[in-house]
Write an enzyme that holds these catalytic residues in place. Sequence first.
Site, short mmCIF file in Angstrom:
data_model
loop_
_atom_site.label_atom_id
_atom_site.label_comp_id
_atom_site.label_asym_id
_atom_site.label_seq_id
_atom_site.Cartn_x
_atom_site.Cartn_y
_atom_site.Cartn_z
N LYS A 1 0.84 -1.20 0.00
CA LYS A 1 0.00 0.00 0.00
C LYS A 1 0.88 1.25 0.00
CE LYS A 1 -4.47 -0.62 2.22
NZ LYS A 1 -5.20 -0.41 3.49
C1 E4P Z 1 -8.75 0.20 3.48
O1 E4P Z 1 -7.87 -0.32 2.82
C2 E4P Z 1 -8.48 1.09 4.60
O2 E4P Z 1 -7.41 0.58 5.32
C3 E4P Z 1 -9.63 1.24 5.56
O3 E4P Z 1 -10.82 0.74 5.01
C4 E4P Z 1 -9.74 2.65 6.08
O4 E4P Z 1 -10.88 2.76 6.87
P1 E4P Z 1 -11.10 3.97 7.91
O5 E4P Z 1 -11.54 5.16 7.13
O6 E4P Z 1 -12.20 3.45 8.80
O7 E4P Z 1 -9.81 4.19 8.61
#
Ligand code: E4P
Length: 232
Positions: free
Chosen positions: A88
Amino acid sequence: MKIFIDTADTDQIGKFLSWGICDGVTTNPSINLKCGVATWAQMQERSRAIADLIAPRPLSVEVVADDLEEMLRQAREYVQWAPNIAVKITITTTKGESCLSVIHTLCKEGVDVNVTAMMTLNQLVLAAKAGGRYLSLFGGRIDDEGNDAYEVIRASREWLDVNGDECPNDPEIIVGSTRTTKNVQDWIEAGAHILTVTPDILDKMLVNARTKETVTQFLADGEKALASIKGG
Ligand code: E4P
């Protein structure tokens, strides 16, 4: 349409694997911390464990850096941990500097990059053209800002359906930041290829009071038939 599990909790991941509904797993530094993964060594150990558990499905692991060279260094380390790790990379740094060169370099090295923290169609277009394999839109955070996640997802899918063949790494849209079961239904309909969903929302997607009532009725009536057999 695929479901990824948005957690670093191996027990939960094992549960959803046993249900046959886990197509992959996504993590980030905040999710790791919430799941008790607090040090670099623990992050490496947990990432390897999850990757092994779900192989050959993909696990996304996020770099912890705001500097492009350090992002590249960490990404190259992560992919040594397991063959099914996608890295990521945020679309920009904290200062809004482009991370597209990192994404493009890793793509050319054969690394699957999950371009993360994206809120707009414009960002998604740039990420897809740079070589992102997964394009992560944060639905809940888009809606939090008063914007319309459904419309961003719909327009992104429409753009990819027309232009995806010209993008280098067969990109798919992941929608994360799911807050409700309704979000899941809406964003599937909007055209997400993948929804990444937290364990608590997955559990809520399953259970329904009327279903429980119906199952209770069937069991009570079925038990009458069983009682007649037992009674001779
Ligand atoms: C997805 O890859 C993200 O890590 C995650 O869904 C972020 O979610 P949040 O906005 O609840 O932190």
